[in-house]
Design a protein around this motif. Structure first.
Motif, PDB file in Angstrom:
ATOM      1  N   THR A  40       0.820  -1.216   0.000  1.00 54.48           N
ATOM      2  CA  THR A  40       0.000   0.000   0.000  1.00 54.48           C
ATOM      3  C   THR A  40       0.854   1.266   0.000  1.00 54.48           C
ATOM      4  N   THR A  41       2.118   1.134  -0.389  1.00 54.95           N
ATOM      5  CA  THR A  41       3.000   2.306  -0.413  1.00 54.95           C
ATOM      6  C   THR A  41       3.211   2.850  -1.826  1.00 54.95           C
ATOM      7  N   HIS A  42       2.666   2.162  -2.829  1.00 56.50           N
ATOM      8  CA  HIS A  42       2.823   2.575  -4.213  1.00 56.50           C
ATOM      9  C   HIS A  42       1.551   2.296  -5.001  1.00 56.50           C
ATOM     10  N   PHE A  43       1.451   2.898  -6.152  1.00 59.72           N
ATOM     11  CA  PHE A  43       0.467   2.504  -7.148  1.00 59.72           C
ATOM     12  C   PHE A  43       1.114   2.679  -8.515  1.00 59.72           C
ATOM     13  N   SER A  44       0.587   1.986  -9.508  1.00 60.70           N
ATOM     14  CA  SER A  44       1.093   2.092 -10.879  1.00 60.70           C
ATOM     15  C   SER A  44       0.086   2.868 -11.709  1.00 60.70           C
ATOM     16  N   LEU A  45       0.606   3.634 -12.642  1.00 58.47           N
ATOM     17  CA  LEU A  45      -0.242   4.467 -13.491  1.00 58.47           C
ATOM     18  C   LEU A  45       0.261   4.402 -14.917  1.00 58.47           C
ATOM     19  N   ASN A  46      -0.623   4.058 -15.856  1.00 57.55           N
ATOM     20  CA  ASN A  46      -0.280   4.100 -17.273  1.00 57.55           C
ATOM     21  C   ASN A  46      -0.705   5.446 -17.844  1.00 57.55           C
ATOM     22  N   VAL A  47       0.202   6.083 -18.587  1.00 57.21           N
ATOM     23  CA  VAL A  47      -0.086   7.343 -19.268  1.00 57.21           C
ATOM     24  C   VAL A  47       0.189   7.132 -20.748  1.00 57.21           C
ATOM     25  N   THR A  48      -0.824   7.431 -21.572  1.00 63.52           N
ATOM     26  CA  THR A  48      -0.714   7.261 -23.020  1.00 63.52           C
ATOM     27  C   THR A  48      -0.712   8.620 -23.700  1.00 63.52           C
ATOM     28  N   ASN A  49       0.229   8.800 -24.618  1.00 60.32           N
ATOM     29  CA  ASN A  49       0.282   9.987 -25.460  1.00 60.32           C
ATOM     30  C   ASN A  49      -0.238   9.560 -26.829  1.00 60.32           C
ATOM     31  N   SER A  50      -1.344  10.135 -27.244  1.00 61.22           N
ATOM     32  CA  SER A  50      -2.057   9.724 -28.446  1.00 61.22           C
ATOM     33  C   SER A  50      -1.239   9.902 -29.724  1.00 61.22           C
ATOM     34  N   ALA A  51      -1.595   9.126 -30.732  1.00 59.67           N
ATOM     35  CA  ALA A  51      -1.004   9.288 -32.066  1.00 59.67           C
ATOM     36  C   ALA A  51      -1.380  10.639 -32.665  1.00 59.67           C
ATOM     37  N   SER A  52      -2.451  11.254 -32.153  1.00 56.48           N
ATOM     38  CA  SER A  52      -2.900  12.557 -32.649  1.00 56.48           C
ATOM     39  C   SER A  52      -2.115  13.727 -32.057  1.00 56.48           C
ATOM     40  N   SER A  53      -1.262  13.454 -31.089  1.00 54.83           N
ATOM     41  CA  SER A  53      -0.482  14.520 -30.456  1.00 54.83           C
ATOM     42  C   SER A  53       0.564  15.071 -31.422  1.00 54.83           C
ATOM     43  N   ASP A  54       0.913  16.344 -31.209  1.00 54.11           N
ATOM     44  CA  ASP A  54       1.927  17.002 -32.034  1.00 54.11           C
ATOM     45  C   ASP A  54       3.334  16.848 -31.484  1.00 54.11           C
ATOM     46  N   ARG A  55       3.444  16.436 -30.217  1.00 57.81           N
ATOM     47  CA  ARG A  55       4.772  16.333 -29.607  1.00 57.81           C
ATOM     48  C   ARG A  55       4.760  15.338 -28.459  1.00 57.81           C
ATOM     49  N   ASN A  56       5.954  15.001 -28.000  1.00 55.21           N
ATOM     50  CA  ASN A  56       6.117  14.123 -26.855  1.00 55.21           C
ATOM     51  C   ASN A  56       5.623  14.833 -25.596  1.00 55.21           C
ATOM     52  N   ALA A  57       5.269  14.061 -24.576  1.00 53.84           N
ATOM     53  CA  ALA A  57       4.802  14.613 -23.305  1.00 53.84           C
ATOM     54  C   ALA A  57       5.844  14.333 -22.231  1.00 53.84           C
ATOM     55  N   ASN A  58       6.376  15.391 -21.642  1.00 54.76           N
ATOM     56  CA  ASN A  58       7.375  15.270 -20.584  1.00 54.76           C
ATOM     57  C   ASN A  58       6.649  15.332 -19.235  1.00 54.76           C
ATOM     58  N   ILE A  59       6.418  14.182 -18.615  1.00 58.54           N
ATOM     59  CA  ILE A  59       5.663  14.109 -17.363  1.00 58.54           C
ATOM     60  C   ILE A  59       6.596  14.484 -16.210  1.00 58.54           C
ATOM     61  N   THR A  60       6.246  15.583 -15.519  1.00 63.60           N
ATOM     62  CA  THR A  60       7.125  16.111 -14.471  1.00 63.60           C
ATOM     63  C   THR A  60       6.485  16.129 -13.086  1.00 63.60           C
ATOM     64  N   ARG A  61       5.182  15.892 -13.018  1.00 68.68           N
ATOM     65  CA  ARG A  61       4.509  15.926 -11.709  1.00 68.68           C
ATOM     66  C   ARG A  61       3.276  15.030 -11.751  1.00 68.68           C
ATOM     67  N   SER A  73       2.227   8.316 -29.622  1.00 66.73           N
ATOM     68  CA  SER A  73       1.774   6.936 -29.884  1.00 66.73           C
ATOM     69  C   SER A  73       2.360   5.919 -28.913  1.00 66.73           C
ATOM     70  N   SER A  74       2.654   6.363 -27.696  1.00 71.53           N
ATOM     71  CA  SER A  74       3.260   5.447 -26.723  1.00 71.53           C
ATOM     72  C   SER A  74       2.558   5.518 -25.381  1.00 71.53           C
ATOM     73  N   THR A  75       2.794   4.484 -24.583  1.00 68.86           N
ATOM     74  CA  THR A  75       2.296   4.425 -23.212  1.00 68.86           C
ATOM     75  C   THR A  75       3.471   4.163 -22.289  1.00 68.86           C
ATOM     76  N   ALA A  76       3.496   4.880 -21.170  1.00 69.47           N
ATOM     77  CA  ALA A  76       4.536   4.668 -20.162  1.00 69.47           C
ATOM     78  C   ALA A  76       3.864   4.306 -18.845  1.00 69.47           C
ATOM     79  N   THR A  77       4.499   3.433 -18.095  1.00 69.94           N
ATOM     80  CA  THR A  77       4.010   3.062 -16.771  1.00 69.94           C
ATOM     81  C   THR A  77       4.859   3.764 -15.724  1.00 69.94           C
ATOM     82  N   PHE A  78       4.188   4.455 -14.815  1.00 66.12           N
ATOM     83  CA  PHE A  78       4.844   5.163 -13.727  1.00 66.12           C
ATOM     84  C   PHE A  78       4.556   4.426 -12.424  1.00 66.12           C
ATOM     85  N   THR A  79       5.591   4.182 -11.632  1.00 61.37           N
ATOM     86  CA  THR A  79       5.425   3.653 -10.284  1.00 61.37           C
ATOM     87  C   THR A  79       5.449   4.850  -9.352  1.00 61.37           C
ATOM     88  N   CYS A  80       4.326   5.087  -8.701  1.00 60.16           N
ATOM     89  CA  CYS A  80       4.146   6.297  -7.898  1.00 60.16           C
ATOM     90  C   CYS A  80       4.139   5.966  -6.410  1.00 60.16           C
TER      91      CYS A  80
END
Length: 128
Positions: A45-66, A89-96
């Motif tokens: 119970t000290t972490h959770f996982s989160l998937n973040v997807t940047n769509s193929a329709s996006s114009d640029r990469n997403a720099n996740i900072t917070r 067009s990618s998905t990243a998994t964050f361990t939070c």
């Protein structure tokens, strides 16, 4: 740029007038983020996982900072995680990192922020 005129009156009968120009617009772009799921797993119970997807329709990469967790009482908690770029067009998994031991079976809003000031959110409930 656009001109803006502001005329302000006070209840005492005073008035002031200002004219200003709006700032030049920066180049606009679109980034479409989604979070298909967040995974709160017991017994850890000290972490959770989160998937973040940047769509193929996006114009640029997403720099996740917070990444934050907004509790039912309005408290916003910063989750600990390793910032990373989510390419188009990618998905990243964050361990939070967030200890949700005493926050079971409650609604939360997970917010993701990019370096460019964009944000997305995901509403879920922690396990009982």
């Amino acid at each position: 740029n656009k001109s803006v005129n502001i005329l302000l009156y006070t209840s005492d009968g005073y008035a002031t007038f200002r004219s200003a120009e709006t700032p030049a617009s920066t180049s606009s772009y679109q980034v479409y983020l989604s979070m298909p799921w967040a995974n709160f797993t017991t017994p850890d119970t000290t972490h959770f996982s989160l998937n973040v997807t940047n769509s193929a329709s996006s114009d640029r990469n997403a720099n996740i900072t917070r990444i934050t967790v907004l509790l039912e009482n309005g408290t916003e908690i910063n989750a600990t995680f390793t910032p990373q770029v989510v390419p188009i067009s990618s998905t990243a998994t964050f361990t939070c990192g967030w200890d949700w031991t005493t926050y079971r079976n409650k609604s939360v809003i997970i917010r993701v922020y990019t370096n460019e000031g964009l944000k997305a959110f995901y509403i879920t409930k922690t396990p009982a």
